[in-house]
Design an enzyme around this catalytic site. Structure first.
Site, mmCIF file in Angstrom:
data_model
loop_
_atom_site.group_PDB
_atom_site.id
_atom_site.type_symbol
_atom_site.label_atom_id
_atom_site.label_comp_id
_atom_site.label_asym_id
_atom_site.label_seq_id
_atom_site.Cartn_x
_atom_site.Cartn_y
_atom_site.Cartn_z
ATOM 1 N N HIS A 1 -72.718 55.210 -72.736
ATOM 2 C CA HIS A 1 -72.490 54.025 -71.907
ATOM 3 C C HIS A 1 -71.653 54.344 -70.676
ATOM 4 C CE1 HIS A 1 -74.432 51.594 -74.886
ATOM 5 N NE2 HIS A 1 -73.625 52.051 -75.816
ATOM 6 N N ARG B 1 -33.986 62.619 -71.051
ATOM 7 C CA ARG B 1 -34.620 61.337 -70.749
ATOM 8 C C ARG B 1 -35.490 61.418 -69.494
ATOM 9 N NH1 ARG B 1 -30.852 57.043 -72.920
ATOM 10 N NH2 ARG B 1 -31.384 55.674 -71.215
ATOM 11 N N GLU C 1 -54.560 60.110 -77.996
ATOM 12 C CA GLU C 1 -53.275 60.811 -77.967
ATOM 13 C C GLU C 1 -53.445 62.243 -77.455
ATOM 14 O OE1 GLU C 1 -50.292 60.209 -77.980
ATOM 15 O OE2 GLU C 1 -49.207 61.939 -78.756
ATOM 16 N N GLU D 1 -50.217 64.447 -69.579
ATOM 17 C CA GLU D 1 -48.764 64.372 -69.355
ATOM 18 C C GLU D 1 -48.176 65.712 -68.932
ATOM 19 O OE1 GLU D 1 -46.431 61.298 -72.224
ATOM 20 O OE2 GLU D 1 -47.506 62.868 -73.273
ATOM 21 N N ASN E 1 -28.363 51.654 -64.088
ATOM 22 C CA ASN E 1 -29.652 51.935 -64.725
ATOM 23 C C ASN E 1 -30.392 50.602 -64.777
ATOM 24 O OD1 ASN E 1 -31.738 52.464 -66.507
ATOM 25 N ND2 ASN E 1 -30.414 52.817 -68.288
ATOM 26 N N GLY E 2 -31.655 50.577 -64.345
ATOM 27 C CA GLY E 2 -32.412 49.327 -64.400
ATOM 28 C C GLY E 2 -32.932 48.963 -63.020
ATOM 29 N N TRP F 1 -33.559 58.343 -62.189
ATOM 30 C CA TRP F 1 -35.021 58.456 -62.179
ATOM 31 C C TRP F 1 -35.470 57.426 -61.151
ATOM 32 C CZ3 TRP F 1 -39.314 55.360 -63.605
ATOM 33 C CH2 TRP F 1 -40.503 56.071 -63.838
ATOM 34 N N CYS G 1 -32.911 56.794 -65.996
ATOM 35 C CA CYS G 1 -31.505 56.855 -65.609
ATOM 36 C C CYS G 1 -30.582 56.905 -66.824
ATOM 37 C CB CYS G 1 -31.123 55.631 -64.790
ATOM 38 S SG CYS G 1 -32.120 55.418 -63.324
ATOM 39 N N LYS H 1 -38.325 60.351 -70.636
ATOM 40 C CA LYS H 1 -38.390 60.271 -72.094
ATOM 41 C C LYS H 1 -38.127 58.848 -72.574
ATOM 42 C CE LYS H 1 -38.579 61.962 -76.238
ATOM 43 N NZ LYS H 1 -39.963 62.268 -76.661
ATOM 44 N N LYS I 1 -51.548 63.709 -74.197
ATOM 45 C CA LYS I 1 -50.716 64.924 -74.210
ATOM 46 C C LYS I 1 -51.145 65.863 -73.093
ATOM 47 C CE LYS I 1 -48.123 63.870 -76.030
ATOM 48 N NZ LYS I 1 -47.690 62.725 -76.722
#
Ligand code: G6P
Length: 605
Positions: free
Chosen positions: A501, A27, A478, A485, A99-100, A74, A2, A600, A482
């Site tokens: 394993h 964001r 990472e 995502e 926001n929150g 969001w 948000c 973001k 990527k």
């Protein structure tokens, strides 16, 4: 996540609010809206499409006014539908953006229902709007101050009321909010970035602050009810740097910006000096005997890489923990610990809360490795290292990650020097290697055509496995992050020695196995692991240093990296993984810069 923009002005402020939302788009959001005071009450436009659609609506409906609040949402509570989009109204008299997360919204909703309020959204935000309305007795600032005493959780809010045509009231607790100061007009935003081009003078509100903006004045009251003056800071250069140029997506642009970003982040001096981290860093570094690194997402993986450097170069014990786990578990504080938070934004709610938790436990030595010099984390820590990645728009972090790695390598070398584990000759060598890094990165970026050739095969898979060992295991993590995502292909990473394993059971020709093969001490072990995959019909895609003698053959595709780059090799090896994820996602036609469901800047828990 948000984003909030608010304004009080004597001109039509809608274009400024919309531009602010545009600047916060990166964001991540799934709906947006704006409300201005006009015709005796709040009027709004909301959209479950993009800010561009909202902009068109405001033009079509001639939504204009000098006082307004705007929002990108969001979704947390309630689906991304118009009824849940902010601004949220109460009785058509006030408009509020938030926001929150309000944790006690259910009990507040019951209480407000009892007072006759009708809820038309599934949001937690609606309780705040009605609560302000129920507490309003002619003074909006007082009503918001009273409201926040009833709220549990994290929030930043902005609210306007029909009786106060030139007032916006804001409050923050756990979510960011800044005041932008203009001439005869004032602004609120989640991020100074939103107001680039409008003002350069900002007040960063502190936790618990409530503020009242009018045309000529900004009043701030702290949590204890006292009026306070907060420092006014000048934040420049927030206006530019958002053009795509010749690239298709910001992520691609940001991958190719890495040589420049790293050049800007590498310290100018020819030696590693504690002062790179702040004035009193030498005293702090002399007083510590271990590190605790806290971060989320990609920043967490840079912390994992740093652990290898800190323990091998500086011989200092280092723990790395996911911030959202650390903040809720019992841990044993140690006054000799340097708590390091790593964050691109410096506002990630979990990392921020973990830092505050560490401080509450008595940790006094704190350091932020951060890309935003004015962020909450930098303001809260005694030491900091500023990465100069520049603004990162793509949700999937790339240049922020590699510049964090540079900062963390410099930290390891600096601590090593102070602790006598890095000799003068070694220091010079590290400086030389850092300086050469941008050129080495350019030669890795030149591998793009070969990676594009691989991405076609990847785009038709639904699962992939990434293998790395030692220093390159976090790089495998990472790489897998990527890919998942932005391409939505399931991907996971394993230290190659763990294959037998468990994950070996998954290996078939339908699941590509990506291996990072630097020419380091574990090369021969890794080669054996690759044979284990091949023997079971697995299809290998290997990024091998040119001196590893790993060659393409049936079932094994190899891209040759430049020669082995010593301890800095992870910074080179992550780049082809970024490109592989990017081109695979592009081939699948996903929204690369704004992948579904992700944000973001994650300013809620
Ligand atoms: C989000 C972003 C990631 C980022 C993470 C931590 O999940 O999508 O790219 O790594 O937050 O963000 P930070 O700003 O703290 O590095």
């Amino acid at each position: 996540m948000c984003g909030i923009v608010g304004a009080v002005a004597q001109r039509n402020i809608v274009p400024v609010l919309i531009e602010g939302l545009r600047r916060l788009e990166y964001r991540g959001y799934d709906s947006c809206g704006v409300a201005v005071l006009a015709d005796g009450g709040p009027r709004r436009a909301r959209s479950v499409a993009r800010v561009a659609d909202l902009d068109a609506q405001t033009r079509d409906t001639h939504l204009e006014g000098g006082t307004g609040v705007a929002h990108t949402r969001w979704a947390t509570h309630g689906a991304p539908v118009t009824d849940n989009a902010h601004p949220i109204f109460s009785k058509d008299e006030l408009a509020l953006v938030h926001n929150g997360i309000i944790e006690n919204y259910e009990s507040l909703r019951e209480m407000l229902r009892g007072k006759g309020y009708v809820f038309v959204s599934q949001t937690d935000t609606e309780v705040v709007a009605h609560l302000v309305h129920s507490l309003y007795r002619g003074d909006l600032f007082a009503a918001v101050r009273e409201t926040v005493t009833h709220l549990d959780g994290a929030y930043a809010i902005a609210v306007e009321h029909k009786d106060h045509p030139h007032t916006v009231v804001g409050a923050r607790q756990g979510s960011p909010l800044v005041v932008g100061l203009g001439e005869g007009e004032n602004f609120l935003a989640s991020d100074a970035l939103a107001l680039g081009g409008t003002t350069e003078r900002f007040i960063f509100l502190e936790e618990g602050d409530v503020c009242e903006l009018t045309l000529e004045r900004v009043r701030i009251v702290a949590r204890d009810g006292a009026s306070v003056q907060r420092e006014v800071r000048t934040v420049e250069a927030y206006g530019g740097g958002v053009e795509l140029g010749p690239y298709r997506h910001f992520m691609q642009k940001e991958i190719f910006e890495q040589p420049r970003a790293i050049t800007d982040t590498i310290p100018q001096s020819d030696s590693f000096d504690a002062s790179l981290f702040g004035e009193n860093a030498a005293a702090v570094f002399a007083d510590i005997d271990n590190l605790l690194i806290l971060a989320c997402g990609t920043s967490y993986y840079s912390g994992l890489t740093a652990k290898y450097w800190l323990e091998s170069i500086a011989k200092i014990p280092t723990q790395v923990e996911i911030a959202s786990e650390y903040r809720y578990r019992d841990s044993v504080p140690n006054p000799k610990t340097l708590v390091v938070v790593i964050s691109q934004s410096g506002e990630t709610a979990d990392t921020l809360a973990a830092l505050k938790h560490a401080q509450a436990l008595g940790h006094v030595h704190t350091l932020a490795v951060c890309n935003v010099a004015t962020s909450a984390m930098v303001r809260l820590t005694s030491l900091s290292f500023h990465t100069h990645a520049g603004r990162e728009i793509g949700v999937a972090s790339t240049k922020a990650f590699t510049t964090q790695l540079v900062g963390l390598f410099v930290l390891a070398a600096t601590l090593g020097k102070l602790r006598g584990t890095v000799s003068a000759a070694q220091e010079l060598d590290y400086v030389r290697q850092l300086r050469h890094l941008p050129a080495a990165l350019n030669s890795v970026l030149a591998l793009e055509p070969q990676i594009i050739a691989w991405s076609d095969a990847f785009s038709r898979k639904e699962s992939a496995l990434f293998l790395g060992r030692g220093l390159h295991y976090p790089i495998a993590l990472e790489g897998a992050l990527k890919l998942k995502e932005i391409s939505y292909i399931h991907a996971e990473a394993y230290p190659a020695g763990e294959l037998k394993h468990g994950p070996l059971a998954l290996v078939t020709d339908a699941m590509p196995v990506v291996a990072i093969a630097p020419n380091d001490a574990l090369l021969e072990k890794l080669k054996s692991n690759l044979q284990e995959v091949k023997a079971r019909g697995g299809e290998l895609y290997v990024f091998a240093d040119s001196d590893t003698r790993i060659a393409s053959e049936a079932g094994m595709h190899v891209i040759r990296m430049p020669e082995h780059y010593g301890p800095l090799s992870p910074i080179l090896h992550v780049v082809p993984l970024q490109l592989l994820a990017y081109h695979t996602a592009f081939a699948r036609g996903t929204d690369v810069d704004k992948p579904r469901n992700l944000a973001k800047s994650v300013t809620v828990e």
